[in-house]
Write a protein that holds these residues in place. Structure first.
Motif, PDB file in Angstrom:
ATOM      1  N   ARG A  27     -15.503  -5.084  -7.720  1.00 28.94           N
ATOM      2  CA  ARG A  27     -15.108  -4.005  -6.813  1.00 28.94           C
ATOM      3  C   ARG A  27     -13.821  -4.393  -6.101  1.00 28.94           C
ATOM      4  NH1 ARG A  27     -19.513  -4.076  -2.780  1.00 28.94           N
ATOM      5  NH2 ARG A  27     -18.151  -2.584  -1.711  1.00 28.94           N
ATOM      6  N   LEU A  28     -12.945  -3.405  -5.940  1.00 23.26           N
ATOM      7  CA  LEU A  28     -11.680  -3.614  -5.242  1.00 23.26           C
ATOM      8  C   LEU A  28     -11.593  -2.648  -4.071  1.00 23.26           C
ATOM      9  CD1 LEU A  28      -9.174  -4.048  -8.229  1.00 23.26           C
ATOM     10  CD2 LEU A  28     -10.207  -5.842  -6.825  1.00 23.26           C
ATOM     11  N   GLU A  29     -11.518  -3.185  -2.883  1.00 19.64           N
ATOM     12  CA  GLU A  29     -11.369  -2.394  -1.671  1.00 19.64           C
ATOM     13  C   GLU A  29     -10.281  -3.016  -0.801  1.00 19.64           C
ATOM     14  OE1 GLU A  29     -14.996  -1.899   0.419  1.00 19.64           O
ATOM     15  OE2 GLU A  29     -16.111  -1.099  -1.303  1.00 19.64           O
ATOM     16  N   PRO A  30      -9.567  -2.196  -0.036  1.00 22.53           N
ATOM     17  CA  PRO A  30      -8.518  -2.754   0.833  1.00 22.53           C
ATOM     18  C   PRO A  30      -9.113  -3.441   2.060  1.00 22.53           C
ATOM     19  CG  PRO A  30      -8.667  -0.397   1.147  1.00 22.53           C
ATOM     20  CD  PRO A  30      -9.615  -0.726   0.026  1.00 22.53           C
ATOM     21  N   THR A  31      -8.406  -4.413   2.581  1.00 25.20           N
ATOM     22  CA  THR A  31      -8.784  -5.114   3.800  1.00 25.20           C
ATOM     23  C   THR A  31      -7.906  -4.630   4.946  1.00 25.20           C
ATOM     24  OG1 THR A  31      -9.535  -7.087   2.614  1.00 25.20           O
ATOM     25  CG2 THR A  31      -8.921  -7.367   4.924  1.00 25.20           C
ATOM     26  N   ILE A  32      -8.541  -4.256   6.065  1.00 25.77           N
ATOM     27  CA  ILE A  32      -7.832  -3.741   7.229  1.00 25.77           C
ATOM     28  C   ILE A  32      -7.887  -4.804   8.332  1.00 25.77           C
ATOM     29  CG2 ILE A  32      -7.552  -1.793   8.787  1.00 25.77           C
ATOM     30  CD1 ILE A  32      -7.468  -1.063   5.819  1.00 25.77           C
ATOM     31  N   ILE A  33      -6.720  -5.164   8.842  1.00 24.48           N
ATOM     32  CA  ILE A  33      -6.632  -6.107   9.966  1.00 24.48           C
ATOM     33  C   ILE A  33      -6.058  -5.341  11.152  1.00 24.48           C
ATOM     34  CG2 ILE A  33      -5.720  -8.335  10.746  1.00 24.48           C
ATOM     35  CD1 ILE A  33      -5.305  -9.082   7.822  1.00 24.48           C
ATOM     36  N   PRO A  34      -6.900  -4.806  12.051  1.00 23.51           N
ATOM     37  CA  PRO A  34      -6.378  -4.011  13.178  1.00 23.51           C
ATOM     38  C   PRO A  34      -5.415  -4.805  14.057  1.00 23.51           C
ATOM     39  CG  PRO A  34      -8.740  -3.705  12.930  1.00 23.51           C
ATOM     40  CD  PRO A  34      -8.369  -4.835  12.032  1.00 23.51           C
ATOM     41  N   VAL A  72     -11.009  -8.454  11.418  1.00 22.27           N
ATOM     42  CA  VAL A  72     -10.800  -8.115  10.009  1.00 22.27           C
ATOM     43  C   VAL A  72     -11.926  -7.205   9.553  1.00 22.27           C
ATOM     44  CG1 VAL A  72     -10.408  -9.009   7.697  1.00 22.27           C
ATOM     45  CG2 VAL A  72      -9.749 -10.389   9.679  1.00 22.27           C
ATOM     46  N   ASN A  73     -11.561  -6.073   8.992  1.00 17.52           N
ATOM     47  CA  ASN A  73     -12.525  -5.153   8.415  1.00 17.52           C
ATOM     48  C   ASN A  73     -12.444  -5.218   6.890  1.00 17.52           C
ATOM     49  OD1 ASN A  73     -13.165  -4.313  11.034  1.00 17.52           O
ATOM     50  ND2 ASN A  73     -11.648  -2.654  10.977  1.00 17.52           N
TER      51      ASN A  73
END
Length: 588
Positions: free
Chosen positions: A366-373, A399-400
């Motif tokens: 699975r490939l999902e983006p990583t969000i760093i607020p 990190v989300n």
């Protein structure tokens, strides 16, 4: 009688007048009057010759004459003049510069190392370079039942062009990593499966890069990066990234605009769980705007960065805004420079980036983006003496969808034998977490080209939103809290150089699925295991025999640890390699 009277009166008046004149003369004081007049210069006075006043009162000193006589005395001399010749200037020997070199080395485990590189100056402004490198183990590990042979191949061609107004760098790079899926959790006893089991995996990476930089215009930089990744299981991935830098100075300030666009398309022949063909289309557009001051003792960068995501993964929230701030203070006297940085980002995770970190990733993840607020770094940089620098900083980040790697379960299917479906491959799972820790680095650069670096990091990972996960994870999998790195190069004269690379990873935890026959793979429980810390020690000695020939000796994993950076994947023990290097000129 009257006549006599008149004469007497006249004589009396004359005598009286004369007396009065004497008295008046005696009563008048003598005074000196000085008249001062301002001087008005004239051009006629310029060429006048000024004369010094003569001192007429001083007596002239007369010179005394000295009489002397010269006479000779006989002396017995023992001095013999040297009949030498003039010293000849010997020019310093110029070390020849060769544009090519080739090396060949052999080691235990049938290790083979071959390297070749050439750079060729086309003219004063441009040059072209090419090289290839192969490093492989042609012998299997004795403890493993499956083949463990592996090899790394690199081919690179680059071109550089530079003028006083702009420069460019372009390259084409091909890299292949050959390895085996030999890290089985349980041995395969089925003869049919073993006969049809083909564990070899070839990861192919092709990249084309072009970077352009200008010195005068307001467009400072343009860059294009493209990547193509394939493997032995019909996986393919295309990644394209375009970025630029636009900057304009206003007095002591600079305003920068950084647009960037990234597109990622990945296709797998089959997903591990559904066994259906899957593909991912992700993209993002970034635009950063900030003002900066880079001169003076106080430097700063203040601005923001906006990201717009494209694809199914960004359907709920496509737009993100992050801070882009940094402050640095460098006093005029002293080398203690504190700094503060704050920013955020959206990371497009790719099959290419995962396999760079772990080559045993399953070609169906699975490939999902990583969000760093947001993330913060607060620390200092210090210079003790020339060439020595010490820096440290504390870090904190939210990190989300942070990717974690864990072992897949075993899927025993005699009708379709696939090498990575026997618990010997890794998948990617995503979770929210916070990172906090401390980093420190000591580095030095010496005048003769030597260097050293010591880097230490301690990071704490706190998992969040565990209720959203199907399984509760006690720790961040395969992420050590402690990591150490010590490497460098020392040189003795022009013939001997010594390099070292020491790496330490602390204890960490791995997860794997406990699969039973007839059970759904997705519902298999996740078990956990502790992986011990390990230390890798590599040493490299170079000795230049003469201008053309050189000798080198390499030792890898000198502690002979069968460490498992990735669960069940043992590595080769102590490796000793001996080789020769030859320098030459290649002309066309």
């Amino acid at each position: 009688m009257n006549k006599h009277i008149s004469i007497s009166v006249i004589l009396l008046l004359v005598s009286f007048f004369m007396k009065s004149q004497e008295k008046e003369k005696d009563s008048i004081d003598v005074q000196e009057v000085t008249v001062i007049k301002s001087y008005s210069p004239s051009l006629q006075d310029v060429f006048k010759i000024l004369q010094s006043p003569e001192d007429i009162l001083s007596e002239e000193n007369k010179k005394q004459e000295v009489e002397y006589r010269i006479f000779s005395v006989p002396v017995a001399s023992t001095f013999i003049p040297s009949k030498g010749s003039a010293r000849k200037l010997i020019p310093k020997k110029i070390k020849p510069q060769f544009n090519s070199n080739a090396s060949l080395g052999f080691g235990n485990f049938n290790q083979l190392l071959a390297e070749y590189s050439t750079y060729l100056a086309l003219d004063r402004r441009q040059r072209i370079d090419w090289m290839f490198r192969y490093n492989g183990f042609l012998k299997n590990l004795p403890e493993e039942d499956l083949p463990t042979k592996q090899g790394h191949f690199l081919l690179n061609v680059s071109h550089q062009y530079a003028t006083n107004k702009h420069n460019s760098f372009s390259q084409v790079n091909f890299r292949q990593h050959q390895q085996q899926f030999y890290g089985l959790r349980t041995p395969i006893n089925d003869a049919f499966i073993r006969e049809n089991f083909l564990p070899q995996q070839k990861l192919n990476y092709i990249s084309i890069t072009s970077k352009w930089q200008w010195y005068d215009p307001w467009v400072k930089q343009l860059a294009l990066h493209s990547f193509l990744t394939t493997d032995s299981f019909s996986s393919s991935e295309v990644e394209v990234r375009f970025d630029s830098k636009i900057q304009q100075a206003f007095g002591g300030m600079a305003v920068s605009l950084l647009p960037q666009f990234t597109y990622l398309k990945t296709a797998f022949k089959e997903d591990f769980y559904t066994r259906l063909e899957t593909d991912y289309d992700l993209g993002k557009a970034d635009l950063a705007l900030f003002a900066s001051k880079i001169r003076g003792k106080f430097k700063f960068k203040v601005g923001a960065k906006g990201t717009y995501g494209v694809g199914d993964a960004f359907s709920e929230q496509p737009l993100y805004v992050f801070p882009k701030v940094s402050f640095t203070y460098l006093p005029i006297k002293g080398n203690f420079a504190p700094f503060l940085e704050a920013d955020g980002d959206v990371v497009l995770n790719s099959y290419r980036s995962f396999t760079h970190e772990n080559p045993y990733m399953a070609p169906g993840i699975r490939l999902e983006p990583t969000i760093i607020p947001y993330r913060f770094r607060l620390g200092t940089r210090s210079k003790f003496v020339s060439g020595w620098e010490f820096s440290w900083n504390a870090l904190y980040a939210e990190v989300n969808q942070h990717p974690l790697m864990q072992n897949l379960g075993a899927d025993i299917d005699r009708s379709n034998v696939v090498a990575y479906r026997y618990g010997n491959a890794f998948e990617s799972i995503y979770t929210d977490l916070t990172k906090s820790g401390v980093e420190a680095q000591l580095s030095a650069a010496f005048k003769n080209g030597g260097r050293l670096r010591f880097k230490a990091a301690y990071t704490d990972y706190t998992l969040k939103n565990q209720s959203d996960q199907p399984f509760a994870y006690p720790n961040a999998l395969n992420l050590p809290e402690l990591s150490l790195l010590f490497d460098g190069t020392l040189k003795w004269g022009e013939k001997i150089s010594f390099q070292w690379h020491i790496k330490h990873l602390g204890a960490r935890q791995n997860g794997y699925r406990d699969t039973f026959l007839g059970q759904e793979l997705e519902n298999a429980p996740v078990l956990f295991e502790d992986l011990a810390a390990f230390t890798q020690v590599d040493l490299h000695l170079n000795f230049q025999l003469n201008e053309r020939w050189g000798f080198y000796l390499k030792g890898n994993n000198l502690t002979n640890e069968p460490f498992y950076q990735w669960s069940n994947y043992a590595v080769y023990g102590t490796q000793i390699l001996v080789g020769m290097r030859y320098n030459f000129d290649l002309a066309f």
